[in-house]
Design a protein around this motif. Sequence first.
Motif, short mmCIF file in Angstrom:
data_model
loop_
_atom_site.label_atom_id
_atom_site.label_comp_id
_atom_site.label_asym_id
_atom_site.label_seq_id
_atom_site.Cartn_x
_atom_site.Cartn_y
_atom_site.Cartn_z
N UNK A 8 -7.43 51.44 44.28
CA UNK A 8 -7.85 52.69 44.89
C UNK A 8 -6.87 53.14 45.97
N UNK A 9 -5.91 54.01 45.61
CA UNK A 9 -4.96 54.52 46.58
C UNK A 9 -5.44 55.84 47.18
N UNK A 10 -5.12 56.07 48.44
CA UNK A 10 -5.49 57.33 49.09
C UNK A 10 -4.93 58.53 48.38
N UNK A 11 -3.69 58.40 47.89
CA UNK A 11 -3.01 59.52 47.23
C UNK A 11 -3.81 60.03 46.03
N UNK A 34 -1.92 52.80 55.07
CA UNK A 34 -1.03 52.03 54.18
C UNK A 34 -1.44 52.19 52.71
N UNK A 35 -2.68 52.54 52.43
CA UNK A 35 -3.09 52.75 51.05
C UNK A 35 -4.19 53.77 50.94
N UNK A 89 -6.79 60.41 45.55
CA UNK A 89 -7.92 61.28 45.86
C UNK A 89 -7.50 62.71 46.14
N UNK A 90 -6.22 62.92 46.28
CA UNK A 90 -5.79 64.26 46.66
C UNK A 90 -4.84 64.88 45.64
N UNK A 130 -6.82 51.37 55.32
CA UNK A 130 -7.21 52.44 54.40
C UNK A 130 -6.85 53.80 55.01
N UNK A 131 -6.17 54.63 54.26
CA UNK A 131 -5.82 55.97 54.75
C UNK A 131 -4.42 56.02 55.34
#
Lengths: 176, 176
Positions: free
Chosen positions: B48-51, B175-176, B53-54, B172-173
């Motif tokens: 689950x990468x932050x990227x 580094x990942x 989600x966007x 979270x947010x």
Amino acid sequence: MPKLEKGLVQVYTGNGKGKTSAAFGLALRATGRGLKVFMIQFIKGGFDYGELHIIDRLPNVTLKAFGRGKFITAKPPEKKDVDLANEGLQLAKDIIESGEYDIVILDEINVAVDLKLVDLGEVLDLVRNKPSHVELVLTGRNAPEQLIQIADLVTEMKEVKHPFNKGYQSRKGIEY
Amino acid sequence: MPKLEKGLVQVYTGNGKGKTSAAFGLALRATGRGLKVFMIQFIKGGFDYGELHIIDRLPNVTLKAFGRGKFITAKPPEKKDVDLANEGLQLAKDIIESGEYDIVILDEINVAVDLKLVDLGEVLDLVRNKPSHVELVLTGRNAPEQLIQIADLVTEMKEVKHPFNKGYQSRKGIEY
């Protein structure tokens, strides 16, 4: 409500490509996690950047530019450039102190310090006094040694090879 | 209709932070100009990468990951990892040759080469044979010397200071 337990101080410096892009990429990742990002650009501004066309679509990312978007060579610098940079620095202080943003990016601030548009001591105070949950990112070549000393994470973007040395022009959509 | 007159080969390498973020920032800028971006991630994935989600909110940016999102230490590497990486490489070839995308980003491909998941010769062929209007971006530490030689723009992200050396955990947010 702060979402980061501990915010660090990150610096991206060096003469290579990718400093501002890395900051934008960080903003992109953070916004995917619902973090609030405020980006203040120094020197840049008054110019049509590719990023500006998309940043409004990102939730929770605000961008303000305090520059005239041209090379500053005058020594001492022109009053107009000094005033704009200090306006940006004041906003940075307010935004950081408010604690309302999880990530604050001060793009090209290292250059603003290097060109003596803003006072190094004021920038160092800003960094030292930030609320602990705020992640602070400072970009630009020639980061001052005192900033590197108090930063947590420092990356130098080092130019290994650059086509502009061979006469390429910067390209819309890639370089700006 | 290709929008770039001349696409370059960019490499982001080195042991410092910001390589993938720089690539994402580049995608952000490009999409603001209406360019079409395809990003293929090697090694990464199943995570689950932050990227992620966007990225769906960005027009004209497609992202596909071909990895299991964990460190690969086995020598020789496991067949599953080799197969996934080669699947990614095949898609990269198809996407690049199609000429339909202005920018193709091969994230962590340098690591995939370094770990012998994919063949260096095949990657070099891919780079040499790209349509001239396609901008190709290759990221990951340990970029092979032969790739640096044929690239137009090479930046080394050099770690000057990193808090993980002091025992920080990735966040979270950020580094990942």
